[in-house]
Design a protein around this motif. Structure first.
Motif, PDB file in Angstrom:
ATOM      1  N   SER A 182      -0.955  -8.020   0.975  1.00  0.00           N
ATOM      2  CA  SER A 182      -0.358  -7.412  -0.223  1.00  0.00           C
ATOM      3  C   SER A 182       0.945  -8.104  -0.594  1.00  0.00           C
ATOM      4  O   SER A 182       1.259  -8.299  -1.782  1.00  0.00           O
ATOM      5  CB  SER A 182      -0.108  -5.923   0.016  1.00  0.00           C
ATOM      6  N   ASP A 195       3.457  -0.998  -4.558  1.00  0.00           N
ATOM      7  CA  ASP A 195       2.248  -0.940  -3.713  1.00  0.00           C
ATOM      8  C   ASP A 195       2.546  -1.454  -2.307  1.00  0.00           C
ATOM      9  O   ASP A 195       2.072  -0.904  -1.306  1.00  0.00           O
ATOM     10  CB  ASP A 195       1.137  -1.774  -4.345  1.00  0.00           C
ATOM     11  N   TYR A 399      -9.800  -3.570  -3.011  1.00  0.00           N
ATOM     12  CA  TYR A 399      -8.393  -3.835  -3.308  1.00  0.00           C
ATOM     13  C   TYR A 399      -8.098  -5.336  -3.273  1.00  0.00           C
ATOM     14  O   TYR A 399      -7.396  -5.873  -4.145  1.00  0.00           O
ATOM     15  CB  TYR A 399      -7.515  -3.093  -2.306  1.00  0.00           C
ATOM     16  N   SER A 405      -7.438   0.256  -6.318  1.00  0.00           N
ATOM     17  CA  SER A 405      -6.002   0.525  -6.394  1.00  0.00           C
ATOM     18  C   SER A 405      -5.398   0.669  -5.004  1.00  0.00           C
ATOM     19  O   SER A 405      -6.091   0.953  -4.022  1.00  0.00           O
ATOM     20  CB  SER A 405      -5.741   1.804  -7.200  1.00  0.00           C
ATOM     21  N   ASN A 406      -4.088   0.500  -4.977  1.00  0.00           N
ATOM     22  CA  ASN A 406      -3.349   0.663  -3.732  1.00  0.00           C
ATOM     23  C   ASN A 406      -3.420   2.096  -3.239  1.00  0.00           C
ATOM     24  O   ASN A 406      -3.473   2.353  -2.041  1.00  0.00           O
ATOM     25  CB  ASN A 406      -1.903   0.225  -3.955  1.00  0.00           C
TER      26      ASN A 406
END
Length: 447
Positions: A182, A195, A399, A405-406
């Motif tokens: 991420s 996030d 993801y 989505s986070n």
């Protein structure tokens, strides 16, 4: 990351110490506790005391030999009052003379032997002492069963925590990988910073939980050592794994077979207590029987006015043999009321059988139901955990591909954490229910 390295360092140290520690299977741990636990040792001392009590009572029926030696100096000689006419016919009627009788110094030595010939209470006391020893043996067995139960539960607690630690470590590794990815996506502008921050919060919480379980595992090892009577400062490790423990409905297959209450040590102890109560009542009634005793005595005595002459003059021997019979006639109804109390105590013991049987039946029913429920719950929680893992895998794939989505990832990780907690709680409950079932059946520990 520094915090995580500390956790892994601690786990590595724990594993390194355990590798050099003595290894115990569950049976080995129980056997060690049976030898070293203070509760068992004290029960063994009580058993030794019971054996000594038997010999003490037996000694009362053996010949009792005593020797005595006495030297007496009559500092002021006691006077005897006799009519004066015995020595002086002219003395007045009723006149008395205070005459000294005896010598100023006297000596006496003797050896005596006493033998109990018959005493009903003594004979019953011998029987009661044997029953008392039997009670001590059963109490020792009960102590061993209690120690075995505590060791087993502590052992299972460590196995569950070990499994939990391994899964938590995998969770931390998985989340760290996701956090690293991420951050890379955030640097390229594909993921928002919030996030990444959410994942960091989740990872920090997971590391905290890992630390807590790690400390709990240290405490669990201390608990096991305590229950085993094992030195706290000496490392220890377990030779068995959670996978080696049977947890299935086969544990319940023999529950419809006839149950023998004698398998329960509590029932056996109650039987012994009934025997003791019966003997106590018989012993009191035997108090109405005569007692027969035989005594023999042989000795010497001498007397002199001067202490030095006492050892130079001749000593005269004497001997006696006595057979005595003591016949109780009236004791103010003392034995009557003692017998009444003893009979009431015996009745109370006999009435306790139904209560104990009902209690055992209830325990067995509860343990069977608890194990059934625990196994069903474990099955459901395992399915939930598998489902949560699959959902987490799918959400991570979505993801990383940019179609998820986070928040979905975080929710999936939270679900895994919750499912894992529920699963390990159900697993521990099932293991404890297994122990309780064996305990209620009287099969947890046998010599």
């Amino acid at each position: 990351m520094i915090r995580l390295r500390k956790i892994y360092a601690g786990l590595f140290l724990l594993c390194s110490v355990s590798a050099n520690a003595q290894s115990f299977s569950l049976k080995d741990a129980v056997d060690y506790a049976i030898v070293h636990h203070v509760q068992v040792k004290n029960s063994q001392i009580d058993l030794q005391n019971a054996g000594a009590k038997i010999n003490e009572i037996k000694a009362m029926g053996l010949p009792q030999v005593n020797a005595s030696l006495a030297l007496t100096n009559n500092v002021i000689m006691q006077r005897m009052f006799i009519p004066a006419k015995i020595f002086n016919p002219a003395a007045a009627e009723g006149e008395l003379i205070a005459a000294k009788f005896g010598v100023e110094n006297s000596g006496f030595s003797s050896v005596g032997i006493n033998q109990l010939v018959f005493d009903g209470s003594y004979l019953l006391g011998l029987k009661a002492s044997q029953v008392y020893k039997d009670l001590s043996i059963k109490t020792l067995t009960q102590s061993k069963q209690q120690v075995a139960e505590n060791v087993t539960k502590a052992y299972y607690g460590i196995l569950v925590n070990e499994k939990r630690l391994s899964i938590l470590q995998a969770n931390v590794g998985r989340l760290d990988t996701l956090l690293k990815e991420s951050k890379a996506l955030n640097a390229q502008g594909f993921v928002e910073k919030i996030d990444v921050q959410r994942l960091e919060v989740q990872a920090n919480n997971l590391r905290t939980e890992l630390e807590n379980v790690y400390r709990l595992q240290e405490l669990s090892y201390s608990l096991l050592k305590f229950q085993m009577g094992y030195p706290m400062e000496t490392p220890i490790r377990l030779a068995e794994t959670l996978e080696q423990i049977e947890l299935s409905h086969r544990l319940l297959e023999d529950q419809d077979l006839p149950f023998n209450y004698g398998n329960r040590i509590e029932y056996s102890i109650l039987k012994t207590q009934e025997n003791l109560a019966e003997l106590d009542l018989k012993s009191i009634k035997a108090g109405y029987l005569p007692r027969v005793l035989l005594a023999g005595n042989y000795g010497y005595n001498a007397g002199a006015n001067a202490l030095g002459d006492l050892f130079s003059k001749q000593w005269f021997d004497n001997a006696a043999i006595t057979l005595s019979i003591q016949i109780p006639i009236f004791d103010g109804f003392s034995k009557k009321y003692k017998a009444l109390q003893s009979a009431n105590n015996l009745q109370k013991v006999r009435q306790s059988y139904d209560l104990l049987k009902s209690s055992i039946d209830l325990q067995r029913s509860q343990s069977i139901i608890s194990l059934k429920n625990a196994l069903e719950s474990l099955k459901e929680q395992k399915a939930n955990l598998d489902l949560a893992n699959e959902i987490s895998r799918v959400t991570r794939v979505k993801y990383t591909q940019g179609v998820g989505s986070n928040l979905e990832v975080l929710n999936a990780e939270t679900s895994i954490k919750e499912s894992q907690g529920n699963y390990f709680t159900a697993l521990y409950n099932a293991l404890i229910a297994k122990v309780e079932l064996a305990k209620s059946n009287g099969t947890l520990y046998s010599e």
